[in-house]
Write a protein that holds these residues in place. Structure first.
Motif, short mmCIF file in Angstrom:
data_model
loop_
_atom_site.label_atom_id
_atom_site.label_comp_id
_atom_site.label_asym_id
_atom_site.label_seq_id
_atom_site.Cartn_x
_atom_site.Cartn_y
_atom_site.Cartn_z
N LYS A 1 49.09 20.13 21.17
CA LYS A 1 50.16 21.09 20.93
C LYS A 1 50.16 21.63 19.50
O LYS A 1 49.41 22.53 19.18
N ASN A 2 50.98 21.12 18.64
CA ASN A 2 51.02 21.58 17.25
C ASN A 2 50.55 20.47 16.32
O ASN A 2 50.98 20.37 15.19
N ASN A 3 49.67 19.66 16.79
CA ASN A 3 49.08 18.60 16.00
C ASN A 3 48.27 19.22 14.86
O ASN A 3 47.39 20.04 15.09
N ALA A 4 48.56 18.84 13.64
CA ALA A 4 47.85 19.40 12.48
C ALA A 4 46.35 19.16 12.54
O ALA A 4 45.57 19.92 11.97
N ASP B 1 57.05 27.71 19.06
CA ASP B 1 55.78 28.37 18.76
C ASP B 1 54.64 27.38 18.87
O ASP B 1 54.67 26.28 18.32
N ILE B 2 53.62 27.80 19.58
CA ILE B 2 52.39 27.02 19.69
C ILE B 2 51.41 27.66 18.73
O ILE B 2 51.01 28.81 18.89
N LEU B 3 51.06 26.94 17.71
CA LEU B 3 50.21 27.49 16.66
C LEU B 3 48.78 27.70 17.14
O LEU B 3 48.20 26.81 17.76
N ASP B 4 48.24 28.86 16.85
CA ASP B 4 46.82 29.14 17.07
C ASP B 4 46.36 28.94 18.51
O ASP B 4 45.27 28.44 18.76
N ALA B 5 47.18 29.29 19.48
CA ALA B 5 46.78 29.26 20.89
C ALA B 5 47.20 30.58 21.53
O ALA B 5 48.23 31.14 21.17
N TYR C 1 45.77 24.10 25.55
CA TYR C 1 46.07 24.92 24.36
C TYR C 1 44.76 25.55 23.89
O TYR C 1 44.05 24.98 23.07
N THR C 2 44.46 26.71 24.42
CA THR C 2 43.19 27.37 24.12
C THR C 2 43.42 28.70 23.43
O THR C 2 44.53 29.25 23.46
N LYS C 3 42.38 29.22 22.84
CA LYS C 3 42.45 30.52 22.19
C LYS C 3 41.22 31.34 22.54
O LYS C 3 40.08 30.85 22.45
N ASN C 4 41.47 32.57 22.94
CA ASN C 4 40.41 33.52 23.24
C ASN C 4 39.42 32.98 24.28
O ASN C 4 38.21 33.06 24.12
N VAL C 5 39.98 32.42 25.36
CA VAL C 5 39.15 32.00 26.48
C VAL C 5 39.26 33.07 27.56
O VAL C 5 40.35 33.52 27.89
N ARG C 6 38.13 33.48 28.08
CA ARG C 6 38.06 34.52 29.10
C ARG C 6 37.62 33.91 30.42
O ARG C 6 36.53 33.34 30.51
N VAL C 7 38.51 34.01 31.44
CA VAL C 7 38.21 33.53 32.79
C VAL C 7 38.08 34.78 33.66
O VAL C 7 39.09 35.41 34.00
N GLN C 8 36.84 35.15 33.99
CA GLN C 8 36.60 36.43 34.66
C GLN C 8 35.57 36.31 35.78
O GLN C 8 34.62 35.54 35.69
N HIS C 9 35.78 37.11 36.81
CA HIS C 9 34.82 37.30 37.90
C HIS C 9 34.48 35.99 38.62
O HIS C 9 33.33 35.75 38.98
N ASN C 10 35.49 35.14 38.80
CA ASN C 10 35.29 33.89 39.53
C ASN C 10 35.83 34.05 40.95
O ASN C 10 36.75 34.82 41.19
N ASP C 11 35.24 33.33 41.89
CA ASP C 11 35.65 33.34 43.28
C ASP C 11 36.17 31.93 43.59
O ASP C 11 35.40 30.97 43.66
#
Length: 176
Positions: free
Chosen positions: A9-12, A73-77, A44-54
């Motif tokens: 989560k917001n773990n430093a 606020d969730i930092l950096d996610a 808690y991910t950032k800029n992950v793209r899940v596309q064109h899956n069946d």
């Protein structure tokens, strides 16, 4: 497919899983022995793209994005993209989920161009659960679901839904 970890989560000291593509997969029958498995789970991910899956024949949610309850606020996610996936026949053995399920803040996350059909759960479609905030739900096709959009918790904010197409007008939404 699981990306990230629920306790980041917001773990430093948290190291975010970021800049990952999950594309062009065929995923079938997850959670046959252990019900409650998502086909794709992003914590808690950032800029992950899940596309064109069946994705088809799933015991729980097709794609689950986020974690944590509440609106802190969730930092950096966030900045995730869930786009152009085919997700059919989900929520076969469990409750409280959907084709695409979100939980907690996911700043600048976009859910777009997905085909979502058949749900064993009343929520189905796109289910924005507690604390889901700062997202766009645009241009999805939803059929044979209890609700095409579930966005019913008072701790949500700044979720926009536009240009989606459904064979039902059932939406669960509170005024928030």
């Amino acid at each position: 497919i699981s990306v990230g970890h629920w306790d980041q989560k917001n773990n430093a000291n948290a190291v975010r899983c970021k800049n990952i593509d999950i594309t062009n997969n065929v995923i079938r029958r997850t959670g046959v022995e252990y019900a409650g498995s998502d086909a794709v789970k992003l914590y808690y991910t950032k800029n992950v793209r899940v596309q064109h899956n069946d994705i088809e024949d799933i015991s729980y949610s097709g794609i689950s994005v986020g974690w944590g309850w509440g609106i802190e606020d969730i930092l950096d996610a966030g900045q995730n993209l869930i786009a152009d996936n085919r997700i059919v026949d989900v929520m076969k053995t469990t409750k409280d989920g959907g084709h695409i399920y979100t939980l907690g803040q996911n700043r600048d996350t976009v859910i777009s161009g997905n085909y979502l059909s058949k749900s064993g759960e009343q929520y189905g479609g796109v289910y924005n659960d507690q604390g889901s905030s700062y997202m766009r739900v645009v241009g999805n096709v939803i059929e044979k679901c209890g609700n095409w959009l579930f966005s019913g918790n008072s701790d949500q904010k700044f979720i926009s839904a536009e240009n989606n197409f459904a064979d039902t007008d059932k939406v669960f939404k509170t005024d928030n």
